[in-house]
Design an enzyme around this catalytic site. Structure first.
Site, PDB file in Angstrom:
ATOM      1  N   CYS A  62     -10.889 -25.328  24.389  1.00  0.00           N
ATOM      2  CA  CYS A  62      -9.511 -24.967  24.718  1.00  0.00           C
ATOM      3  C   CYS A  62      -9.486 -23.907  25.816  1.00  0.00           C
ATOM      4  O   CYS A  62     -10.116 -22.859  25.679  1.00  0.00           O
ATOM      5  CB  CYS A  62      -8.785 -24.449  23.475  1.00  0.00           C
ATOM      6  N   GLY A  81     -10.924 -37.606  26.637  1.00  0.00           N
ATOM      7  CA  GLY A  81     -10.322 -37.290  27.925  1.00  0.00           C
ATOM      8  C   GLY A  81      -9.794 -38.511  28.652  1.00  0.00           C
ATOM      9  O   GLY A  81     -10.574 -39.313  29.152  1.00  0.00           O
TER      10      GLY A  81
END
Length: 331
Positions: free
Chosen positions: A98, A210
């Site tokens: 993150c 992703g």
């Protein structure tokens, strides 16, 4: 299909802040029985000093379900991981991906990739106190560290602490100057880095994350890697997961229709609203807005489920009213 994959991480839904709460996971579980689900990131501080039950309770039918932790203190992570196992989670995952500045101030998330030995110490501390898997979710680099060697060395160091499963978000994290949203879109995807990790460390499990949206893309990645993790697509277009059990887990059960998914959620919503006085219908139905994505009438479905007056009634049959806005020809 190899039935030994049932219960494996071949498909999973990414941990997403403000999104993958227990209501979202219950909804996803109605669409796919076997896909691995992850909590939102829970910080060690929230568990060491906060309301453990509020952060860790989940629905039994969510299994297999993993707890993602955010933190960088081995002792606090060990305490939190132990709580996660006691509460019944199937895996503990450490967030090293993150990029938000709020997370950096807590010295965890993607900035931890700059300290692989600390990550290894954290993994070891957790593995010492739990029997379930401890995994790491990470980026392929941070800021200007764009060479493959950076992520290879990170994985190699963390693996020495006993981590056997790595979830690779195949972008760099830019720690300054990009928002978390931009960090999911601006840095280029480099799937080949994840493929190379699997070639260099064939003994470990690598799961790619992703920008993945379609079954064809999943099939392509599974030729190179052990698993695929969907993020935003699973949230915004959840019915993409309806084929997962048959296609990837060898489960011959009938695929639920969208209407069957809605009907299955109604008793759950009723029970939750009855249990908690302050809970609002919207706190559950907001996760379901994408169920009719790409169908004629999907906009009407979303409008009905977003109507504040209708939501205020607290009647879960609003789901069926919303579904009635669809054109009758949809499948």
């Amino acid at each position: 299909m190899d039935l030994s994959k049932v219960g494996s991480r071949v498909l999973s839904v990414a941990p997403m802040m403000d999104w993958t709460d227990r209501h979202c996971r219950k909804f996803h579980r109605e669409i796919t029985r076997h896909t691995w689900l992850y909590t939102e990131m829970v910080t060690t501080g929230a568990l060491v000093y906060g309301d453990v039950e509020r952060h860790l309770r989940f629905n039994e039918e969510e299994h297999p379900v993993a707890l993602q932790l955010g933190g960088s203190d081995p002792k606090d992570l060990a305490t939190s991981a132990k709580l996660g196992q006691q509460w019944g989670y199937d895996e503990i995952n450490l967030n090293c991906g993150c990029p938000s500045e709020r997370v950096q101030k807590g010295a965890f998330g993607a900035c931890l990739m700059a300290e692989p030995q600390l990550v290894a110490d954290c993994v070891k501390a957790m593995r010492d106190v739990v029997d379930i898997d401890v995994t790491v979710k990470h980026r392929i680099g941070i800021d200007d560290s764009e060479s493959y060697d950076f992520v290879r060395d990170f994985v190699g160091t963390v693996a020495e602490a006993g981590c056997k499963t790595f979830i690779v978000h195949a972008r760099n994290a830019i720690l300054k100057g990009l928002s978390p949203k931009e960090n999911r879109e601006v840095p280029p995807l480099k799937y080949e880095y994840a493929y190379q990790l699997k070639r260099d460390f064939p003994q470990f499990e690598f799961i790619i994350n992703g920008g993945i949206k379609t079954l064809d893309e999943i099939d392509l990645h599974l030729q190179h890697l052990d698993g695929v993790m969907l993020g935003r697509e699973a949230y915004h277009n959840p019915y993409v997961m309806a084929q997962f059990d048959q296609r990837y887990y060898g489960d011959a059960s009938d695929v639920k229709t969208r209407e069957q998914v809605l009907e299955a959620m109604i008793p759950y919503i009723s029970a939750q609203l009855a249990k908690e006085d302050r809970m609002k219908l919207n706190s559950i139905t907001r996760h379901m807005l994408g169920l009719m994505q790409n169908l004629p009438g999907a906009r009407g479905f979303r409008q009905t489920l977003s109507d504040s007056k209708k939501l205020a009634s607290g009647d879960p049959r609003l789901l069926l009213e919303a579904a009635a806005r669809l054109s009758p020809a949809h499948g």
